[in-house]
Design a protein around this motif. Structure first.
Motif, short mmCIF file in Angstrom:
data_model
loop_
_atom_site.label_atom_id
_atom_site.label_comp_id
_atom_site.label_asym_id
_atom_site.label_seq_id
_atom_site.Cartn_x
_atom_site.Cartn_y
_atom_site.Cartn_z
N UNK A 31 0.68 -1.29 0.16
CA UNK A 31 0.19 -0.06 -0.10
C UNK A 31 0.82 1.22 -0.22
N UNK A 32 0.50 2.34 -0.89
CA UNK A 32 1.40 3.44 -0.89
C UNK A 32 0.94 4.66 -0.35
N UNK A 33 -0.27 4.52 0.08
CA UNK A 33 -0.88 5.69 0.99
C UNK A 33 -0.52 6.33 2.14
N UNK A 34 -0.92 7.28 2.50
CA UNK A 34 -0.35 8.02 3.93
C UNK A 34 -0.73 7.31 5.23
N UNK A 35 0.17 6.94 6.10
CA UNK A 35 -0.05 6.25 7.16
C UNK A 35 -0.36 7.39 8.42
N UNK A 36 -1.08 6.92 9.40
CA UNK A 36 -1.03 7.78 10.68
C UNK A 36 0.01 7.37 11.45
N UNK A 37 0.90 8.10 11.57
CA UNK A 37 2.08 7.65 12.41
C UNK A 37 3.02 6.69 11.52
#
Length: 392
Positions: A349-355
């Motif tokens: 997965x290439x999305x933005x993580x929270x932390x």
């Protein structure tokens, strides 16, 4: 009781470690070490790799196609697999129904069913729990009525793990209402492609599809698929549940997840916190104690004693440890463990993580593992059984 491994056993461990390192696909190991979603194909790919060596059936005797390992060798093999990041073997075929078929099935049933289990080709499911019949399993109501050379099955099973992948299911069914509830239960093997079998997903809090309801509507099952004698299924079920509860302890996965907890604590900057490290130390002590209990069971098996009367103890401690390490991972990551992005559970997965990326699966795993003290016989019931059968 000798809990030390012999030189031969240590050599066996080293050989298994080398084999697993060479044969475990690294994309699968990456998913396991990072708690990412495993597909049916991932599970089957590893199962077939083991099956080609005859090691998916690691606890089987040679006459049924297994390696004939001792209980200690099996333990060492499973430990090396777990520490390397191998997926846990789906237990319903090789660990649960296979010993029942070996012990109580006919030669024809053994010849028909065991090879597909040992090779990893056939995916089995477990049809035990029903609405209103979980830990009180003997109250089950799914009915099998004998008509000539077949049974007609009607009823419902629930919480059926990974039944969406299942090709066969072993079921406890009611064949008589006379006498005590336990005396009217039979053990039946059912082809899940049979007309009248419906699998309905139960979608969990995290959006995952792990468990199911399975409905039987006038399903015709050949009488040849009855294991052992009619109305003796409770005896066979107890044999199976002992294997299930020992399997649930899963001390090898606990050792792997302990190392993951330490990695997360270090990455999140809490490993140097004395109080937090105390909690990790207490968990590690409990895991070592659980391993000693498992080794006591193996030692008893090696000396020919029956160790299964403490299977409930293994289940209680193992399940509580699993809940503890998921909770400590959540605490280590703090508020970053709370947001849930389902897509982040997929490899690549290439999305933005929270932390950090390691935070993504923590909340889902924590909530999912609330189940461990309930399934396989709730821990409250297990404590009663231990009190009666072990403590007297």
């Amino acid at each position: 009781m000798d809990l030390a491994f012999t030189p031969e056993e240590q050599k066996f461990r080293e050989d298994m470690r080398a084999w697993v390192r060479e044969n475990l696909p690294q994309d699968i190991a990456h998913k396991v070490h990072n708690a990412l979603h495993l597909t049916r194909e991932d599970h089957q790919r590893w199962a077939k790799i083991l099956g080609r060596k005859g090691w998916l059936a690691s606890g089987w005797p040679k006459e049924f196609g297994g390696p004939g390992w001792t209980a200690v060798q099996k333990h060492l093999f499973e430990e090396e697999c777990a520490l390397a990041g191998a997926p846990r073997v789906i237990p319903f075929g090789p660990v649960m129904v296979a010993p029942v078929i070996m012990a109580f099935g006919s030669p024809e049933q053994q010849k028909r069913f065991l090879p597909g289990i040992a090779s990893g080709e056939v995916w089995w499911s477990q049809g035990y729990s029903e609405p209103g019949s979980g830990s009180d399993l003997a109250s089950l109501k799914t009915r099998a009525e004998r008509k000539g050379d077949k049974y007609i099955v009607n009823g419902q099973k629930t919480w059926t793990t990974l039944a969406q992948h299942g090709e066969w299911i072993f079921c406890l069914v009611r064949t008589s209402n006379e006498g005590k509830p336990q005396t009217g239960i039979s053990f039946l093997l059912i082809d899940m492609k049979s007309p009248g079998v419906t699998v309905r997903p139960i979608i969990m809090l995290d959006g995952g599809h792990e468990v199911n309801e399975v409905f039987f509507d006038n399903v015709e099952v050949p009488a040849a698929n009855l294991i052992g004698e009619e109305n003796k299924g409770w005896t066979y079920a107890k044999h199976l549940l002992s294997h299930e509860r020992t399997n649930i302890a899963d001390v090898n996965r606990a050792k792997r997840e302990l190392e993951r907890l330490k990695r997360i604590a270090k990455a999140e900057g809490v490993y140097e916190d004395t109080r937090f490290r105390d909690e990790i130390a207490k968990l590690e002590v409990d895991i070592v104690a659980l391993e000693m209990l498992v080794l006591r069971v193996l030692s008893a098996e090696k000396s020919g004693k029956n160790p299964l009367d403490i299977a409930g103890l293994l289940k209680i401690k193992g399940s509580e440890i699993q809940q503890r390490y998921t909770e400590l991972m959540m605490l280590a990551a703090g508020p970053y463990s709370l947001p849930y992005i389902k897509e982040a559970m997929e490899a690549g997965w290439q999305g933005d993580y929270v932390g950090a990326a390691h935070c993504a699966p923590l909340a889902a795993t924590y909530f999912n593992y609330r189940k461990t003290t309930i399934y396989g016989g709730s821990n409250e019931v297990q404590r009663n059984i231990v009190a009666q059968t072990v403590l007297g």
